[in-house]
Motif scaffolding. Structure first.
Motif, PDB file in Angstrom:
ATOM      1  N   ALA A 208      41.129  35.037  29.259  1.00 17.20           N
ATOM      2  CA  ALA A 208      42.471  35.517  30.205  1.00 17.20           C
ATOM      3  C   ALA A 208      42.650  36.903  30.237  1.00 17.20           C
ATOM      4  CB  ALA A 208      43.730  34.938  29.431  1.00 17.20           C
TER       5      ALA A 208
ATOM      6  N   THR B 165      41.058  38.710  42.270  1.00 17.12           N
ATOM      7  CA  THR B 165      41.843  37.760  43.220  1.00 17.12           C
ATOM      8  C   THR B 165      41.936  38.615  44.649  1.00 17.12           C
ATOM      9  OG1 THR B 165      42.956  36.675  41.486  1.00 17.12           O
ATOM     10  CG2 THR B 165      43.769  36.486  43.818  1.00 17.12           C
TER      11      THR B 165
ATOM     12  N   HIS C  86      37.072  29.279  39.833  1.00 13.57           N
ATOM     13  CA  HIS C  86      38.449  29.547  39.683  1.00 13.57           C
ATOM     14  C   HIS C  86      39.138  29.542  41.087  1.00 13.57           C
ATOM     15  CE1 HIS C  86      41.885  32.143  38.938  1.00 13.57           C
ATOM     16  NE2 HIS C  86      41.710  32.099  37.725  1.00 13.57           N
TER      17      HIS C  86
ATOM     18  N   ASN D 169      35.166  30.296  33.875  1.00 11.93           N
ATOM     19  CA  ASN D 169      35.992  30.564  32.769  1.00 11.93           C
ATOM     20  C   ASN D 169      36.600  29.182  32.199  1.00 11.93           C
ATOM     21  OD1 ASN D 169      37.448  29.434  35.277  1.00 11.93           O
ATOM     22  ND2 ASN D 169      39.467  30.271  34.527  1.00 11.93           N
TER      23      ASN D 169
ATOM     24  N   ASP E 100      31.353  36.171  41.772  1.00  9.54           N
ATOM     25  CA  ASP E 100      32.485  36.380  40.990  1.00  9.54           C
ATOM     26  C   ASP E 100      32.120  36.746  39.568  1.00  9.54           C
ATOM     27  OD1 ASP E 100      34.915  36.450  39.551  1.00  9.54           O
ATOM     28  OD2 ASP E 100      35.702  34.418  40.275  1.00  9.54           O
TER      29      ASP E 100
ATOM     30  N   SER F 172      34.155  37.837  37.196  1.00 10.74           N
ATOM     31  CA  SER F 172      35.132  38.252  36.311  1.00 10.74           C
ATOM     32  C   SER F 172      35.073  37.761  34.890  1.00 10.74           C
ATOM     33  CB  SER F 172      36.210  37.164  36.777  1.00 10.74           C
ATOM     34  OG  SER F 172      36.707  37.476  38.336  1.00 10.74           O
ATOM     35  N   GLN F 173      34.055  36.872  34.516  1.00 10.51           N
ATOM     36  CA  GLN F 173      33.967  36.187  33.163  1.00 10.51           C
ATOM     37  C   GLN F 173      32.570  36.546  32.789  1.00 10.51           C
ATOM     38  OE1 GLN F 173      35.980  35.238  31.270  1.00 10.51           O
ATOM     39  NE2 GLN F 173      37.748  34.395  32.710  1.00 10.51           N
TER      40      GLN F 173
ATOM     41  N   SER G  45      37.772  41.873  37.592  1.00 13.73           N
ATOM     42  CA  SER G  45      38.971  42.728  37.162  1.00 13.73           C
ATOM     43  C   SER G  45      38.860  43.585  36.031  1.00 13.73           C
ATOM     44  CB  SER G  45      39.936  41.397  36.792  1.00 13.73           C
ATOM     45  OG  SER G  45      40.349  40.555  37.780  1.00 13.73           O
TER      46      SER G  45
ATOM     47  N   HIS H 109      41.234  44.192  33.892  1.00  8.73           N
ATOM     48  CA  HIS H 109      41.909  43.880  32.649  1.00  8.73           C
ATOM     49  C   HIS H 109      41.147  42.880  31.591  1.00  8.73           C
ATOM     50  CE1 HIS H 109      42.971  39.697  33.653  1.00  8.73           C
ATOM     51  NE2 HIS H 109      42.881  40.111  34.882  1.00  8.73           N
ATOM     52  N   LYS H 110      39.875  42.310  32.154  1.00 12.71           N
ATOM     53  CA  LYS H 110      39.117  41.270  31.398  1.00 12.71           C
ATOM     54  C   LYS H 110      37.728  42.384  30.711  1.00 12.71           C
ATOM     55  CE  LYS H 110      39.637  37.434  34.265  1.00 12.71           C
ATOM     56  NZ  LYS H 110      40.807  36.617  33.612  1.00 12.71           N
TER      57      LYS H 110
ATOM     58  N   ARG I  14      44.007  29.651  25.007  1.00 15.67           N
ATOM     59  CA  ARG I  14      44.491  29.110  26.072  1.00 15.67           C
ATOM     60  C   ARG I  14      44.714  27.659  26.173  1.00 15.67           C
ATOM     61  NH1 ARG I  14      43.851  30.986  32.621  1.00 15.67           N
ATOM     62  NH2 ARG I  14      45.635  29.568  33.088  1.00 15.67           N
TER      63      ARG I  14
ATOM     64  N   CYS J 235      43.367  27.492  35.864  1.00 10.89           N
ATOM     65  CA  CYS J 235      43.341  27.803  37.428  1.00 10.89           C
ATOM     66  C   CYS J 235      41.990  27.299  37.845  1.00 10.89           C
ATOM     67  CB  CYS J 235      43.504  29.231  37.468  1.00 10.89           C
ATOM     68  SG  CYS J 235      45.069  30.098  37.025  1.00 10.89           S
TER      69      CYS J 235
ATOM     70  N   ARG K 198      41.168  26.129  25.169  1.00 14.96           N
ATOM     71  CA  ARG K 198      40.040  27.023  25.470  1.00 14.96           C
ATOM     72  C   ARG K 198      40.006  28.167  24.441  1.00 14.96           C
ATOM     73  NH1 ARG K 198      40.021  30.582  30.723  1.00 14.96           N
ATOM     74  NH2 ARG K 198      41.448  31.836  29.496  1.00 14.96           N
TER      75      ARG K 198
END
Ligand code: C6P
Length: 418
Positions: A43, A107, A135, A187, A212, A214-215, A235, A237-238, A371, A376, A391
């Motif tokens: 997350a 996003t 996602h 994710n 993507d 992100s993960q 992102s 923040h990850k 989580r 999502c 998760r």
């Protein structure tokens, strides 16, 4: 760090986790009188002191708007902001900073491609391929585009192990496919996808591919040139960086042809009452004042990761993944959702008859943050006919001992519900 589960043979990777943990002050948090065990890294990851201090320094001694002022502070802030862009470029090995668009997050990056590339190059009857494990950020922007253009969205299905069925992708890909957009890592399942295959196949017929990241960006080295992705998003923040920061890497040949996504300050060369000419790359896609402190903080996060070494981070997380698999498999009631051969340190699971929110709440009493929900990724839940999963996801600062606590915590949940 020695694992407590004696059946597990750990391979020493040479990462000093205890030293790394000291860089993350939030890990000292007490929850219900216990030391926090933070396993919700998919997350968002926590931020090291280096990032927090860098942002503080910006606000204390560099704060100013960028690309606009002739004065000292504005020039300083611009230099630091652009230096962060260069760090991002180096981190993903983009050929040029013109290909590094700074956004608010993954996003935002995907919406940019959908609205800019999509509206220009995708029309009625054209097709976009995504997968069932995306996602929502990699589903909804394409659905919106399809609604407005008459294009059609196709989904690569997944098998029971939570892996893409590539034979189906081969069949879906055709001359009407104008874009393929898939995640490198799910994710909700932890699956690492063979995106190299998808890129190669798509390119054989000239179709661009968005990945993507992100993960995956936080778990291993990425070289966008080697990968040959046409777009790559993630992102900040990850990646141990601040929220509200993100990246869209795009090949210059596409970015040049794409119209701006949003209009406003900084993305223009000249505005008259009749007409506007747009700025060069990458600024053409960066309207308005950005998250300057955040982006400089993301640069500090990249420095921090480089100071540890991505190879060591990956090796440590692989050991955590193996250990978690051993631990979770030792509880017969744990049903893993997704058992892919190639997985990231992300585990989705359910316990028969116990809602994942209850699992999350009881673990929280034990100080363990996971989580619970659909993450999502509702099509994944639909695929497995479940409403939600619990998760657990790991990062560089997690330990074997924390995984033991998770395993004990799950046993506690089972006790409560027995
Ligand atoms: N997944 C999770 O808990 P943003 O919200 O823009 O930073 O990232 C969106 C996103 C896109 N793709 C994937 C594969 C993701 O996992 C995420 C964010 C978080 O799983 C929050 S829902």
């Amino acid at each position: 760090m020695i694992p407590l589960n004696s059946n597990f043979e750990s391979k020493p990777v040479g990462l000093d986790v205890e030293k790394i943990r000291k860089d993350f002050p939030i890990l000292d948090t007490q929850v219900s009188g216990r030391q926090l065990v933070y396993l919700d890294n998919a997350a968002t990851t926590h931020k090291p002191v280096a990032v927090i201090e860098r942002m503080k320094k910006y606000y204390e001694s560099e704060n100013s708007n960028i690309h606009r002022g002739v004065h000292f502070l504005s020039q300083l802030a611009t230099k630091e902001y652009e230096s962060a862009r260069e760090k991002i470029r180096g981190f993903i090995n983009a050929g040029s900073t013109r290909e590094v668009i700074i956004t608010r997050g993954a996003t935002d990056s995907i919406n940019l491609v959908a609205q800019s590339f999509g509206r220009k190059f995708i029309g009625a009857g054209d097709e976009i391929i995504i997968s069932e494990m995306e996602h929502h950020a990699n589903i909804v922007p394409w659905q919106m585009l399809c609604e407005s253009t008459g294009a059609v969205l196709r989904y690569i299905p997944i098998n029971d192990n939570g892996e893409l069925i590539l034979e189906k992708f081969d069949v879906l890909l055709n001359s009407r496919t104008k874009l393929v957009s898939v995640t490198r890592c799910s994710n909700a399942l932890g699956t690492i996808n063979p995106v190299e295959y998808i890129i190669e196949k798509s390119h054989q017929q000239g179709t661009p591919v968005l990945i993507d990241g992100s993960q995956s960006i936080q778990h291993g080295t990425i070289d966008v040139q080697k990968l040959d992705a046409d777009f790559f998003v993630f992102s900040g923040h990850k990646l141990y960086g601040p929220t509200g920061t993100g990246v869209l890497y795009g090949k210059e040949k596409y970015l040049r042809e794409m119209p701006p996504y949003q209009g406003g300050g900084d993305m223009i060369l000249n505005v008259s009452m009749e007409k506007t000419t747009y700025n060069d790359l990458p600024y053409k896609f960066e309207a308005g004042t950005p998250n300057i402190a955040g982006v400089i903080g993301l640069g500090a996060a990249i420095d921090y990761i480089n100071s540890i070494g991505m190879d060591l981070i990956s090796a440590h997380e692989k050991e955590l993944t193996r250990y978690a698999l051993t631990g979770l498999s030792s509880i017969w009631q744990v049903i893993l959702i997704g058992e892919p051969k190639n997985r990231a340190p992300v585990f989705s699971f359910i316990l028969e008859g116990i809602h994942p929110h209850d699992i999350g709440t009881i673990l929280d009493f034990e100080g363990i943050a996971i989580r619970a929900g659909h993450h999502c990724a509702q099509p994944v839940m639909e695929r497995y006919c479940i409403p939600a999963t619990a998760r657990a996801s790991f990062a560089v600062y997690n330990t074997f001992e924390e995984i033991d606590k998770l395993v004990l915590g799950i046993r506690r949940v089972l006790e409560v519900f027995s």
